[in-house]
Design an enzyme around this catalytic site. Structure first.
Site, PDB file in Angstrom:
ATOM      1  N   ASP A  76       0.854  -1.187   0.000  1.00 36.39           N
ATOM      2  CA  ASP A  76       0.000   0.000   0.000  1.00 36.39           C
ATOM      3  C   ASP A  76       0.890   1.237   0.000  1.00 36.39           C
ATOM      4  O   ASP A  76       1.820   1.341   0.810  1.00 36.39           O
ATOM      5  CB  ASP A  76      -0.924   0.023   1.214  1.00 36.39           C
ATOM      6  N   HIS A 226       3.583  -2.219   3.916  1.00 35.33           N
ATOM      7  CA  HIS A 226       3.561  -0.781   3.616  1.00 35.33           C
ATOM      8  C   HIS A 226       4.972  -0.328   3.252  1.00 35.33           C
ATOM      9  O   HIS A 226       5.926  -0.604   3.996  1.00 35.33           O
ATOM     10  CB  HIS A 226       3.031   0.014   4.813  1.00 35.33           C
TER      11      HIS A 226
END
Length: 259
Positions: A76, A226
Site C-alpha cells: 500500500d 507498507h
C-alpha cells in the site's frame, strides 16, 4: 377485550414491519473492518464471519491458491518515504512482480516511481482518490469518482489502463461497497497477512518483523506490506530468499484463481 387483543396484535405486526424493513434496507450498508483469524502456522487464516457469506459473490479476495505454495506480494502506497525505489531494486534483483496500491496524490507526486513500477512489470492498482472509508459513501456517483479519478491520473501518466484491482482504504467496507466495486469491474483485494508496519516513527525491529512475516505466511497468502516501512525495506530481500528456500513461488494478482 378480544377486540383490544386483536388491535394490539395487529399493532405489533405493523411495528415489526417498520422495524425490520429499514434494517433490511440498511444492513448491506453496515461498515465493516477487515480482519483475519490466524490459525496455526502454515494454515489458511479464517475470513471475518461478518462477510464470508458474500465475499466471493462480490469478487472479494483475501487469499489466492491455497492448495499450492504460492504467495502474492502487495504494497500500500499512502505516501513516499524514500523506500520504494529500494524496494523496486530488490524486487528486480529477485525477479519478483508485486502489486502496488496507490492513491491519486501518489501518482501526481511520484510519477517517475509509478512509471518505473509499470515498466518493470508490476501491477499499479487502485487505492481510491481520497482514501475514504468506501462504506461511508452511499452516493453511487461519488463512489465511482473515487475510482475514476485514479484511473484517469494513471492513464494520463502512463498511457495505460489501470488494472482492475482495488484495496479498500483502511480495510473498511460493506456489502454495498463490495457490490459497487464489482459493478465497476474491479476485484477487491484484502489480505491474509499484515502487521503493524506503517508507523514511520515507530518501526518494529528487523528480527521481530522477519519472524512475524515468516510465521504468517501460508499457501495462497496475500501479503500486505507498507512501503513507508524502513524495516520492510531492509528485510525484504531476506524474506524473499527464505520463502523461496521454503519452496514458495511468488505470483501476481493476475494469477488469482478464477473459480
Amino acid at each position: 377485550m378480544k377486540s383490544f387483543k386483536k388491535i394490539l396484535s395487529l399493532s405489533l405486526i405493523i411495528l415489526n414491519i417498520f422495524i425490520s424493513v429499514p434494517f433490511a434496507l440498511t444492513n448491506d450498508n453496515l461498515e465493516l473492518n477487515w480482519y483475519f483469524v490466524k490459525r496455526e502456522q502454515g494454515k489458511t487464516p479464517e475470513a471475518p464471519k461478518e462477510s464470508i457469506s458474500f465475499l466471493k459473490d462480490c469478487d472479494g479476495f483475501y487469499v489466492g491458491d491455497t492448495n499450492s505454495k504460492v504467495v502474492y506480494l502487495t504494497f500500500d502506497q499512502g505516501y513516499e518515504n524514500g523506500n520504494t525505489n529500494i524496494i523496486l531494486d530488490t524486487l528486480k534483483e529477485e525477479d519478483i512482480k508485486a502489486a502496488f496500491f496507490v492513491v491519486k496524490p501518489y501518482i501526481k507526486q511520484e510519477g517517475e516511481i509509478v512509471k518505473r513500477m509499470v515498466d518493470e512489470g508490476h501491477l499499479v492498482c487502485n487505492h481510491s482518490s481520497h482514501h475514504p472509508s468506501m462504506a461511508s459513501i452511499r452516493d453511487k456517483d461519488k463512489f465511482k469518482l473515487e475510482f475514476t479519478e485514479v484511473e484517469e491520473e494513471f492513464k494520463n501518466l502512463t498511457g495505460k489502463d489501470m488494472p482492475k484491482y482495488f484495496r479498500p482504504p483502511m480495510g473498511k467496507y460493506s456489502k454495498f461497497s463490495l457490490n459497487e466495486t464489482k459493478n465497476l469491474g474491479y476485484k477487491t483485494i484484502f489480505w491474509s497477512f499484515a502487521y503493524k508496519d506503517w508507523l514511520r516513527d515507530d518501526q518494529p525491529s528487523e528480527s521481530y518483523a522477519t519472524e512475524k512475516i515468516l510465521n504468517g505466511v501460508h499457501p495462497g497468502a496475500i501479503i500486505l506490506l507498507h512501503s513507508v516501512s524502513s524495516t520492510n525495506t531492509k528485510i525484504l530481500k531476506n524474506i524473499i530468499k527464505e520463502l523461496k528456500n521454503q519452496g514458495y513461488e511468488f505470483k501476481t494478482l493476475d494469477e488469482l484463481p478464477t473459480a
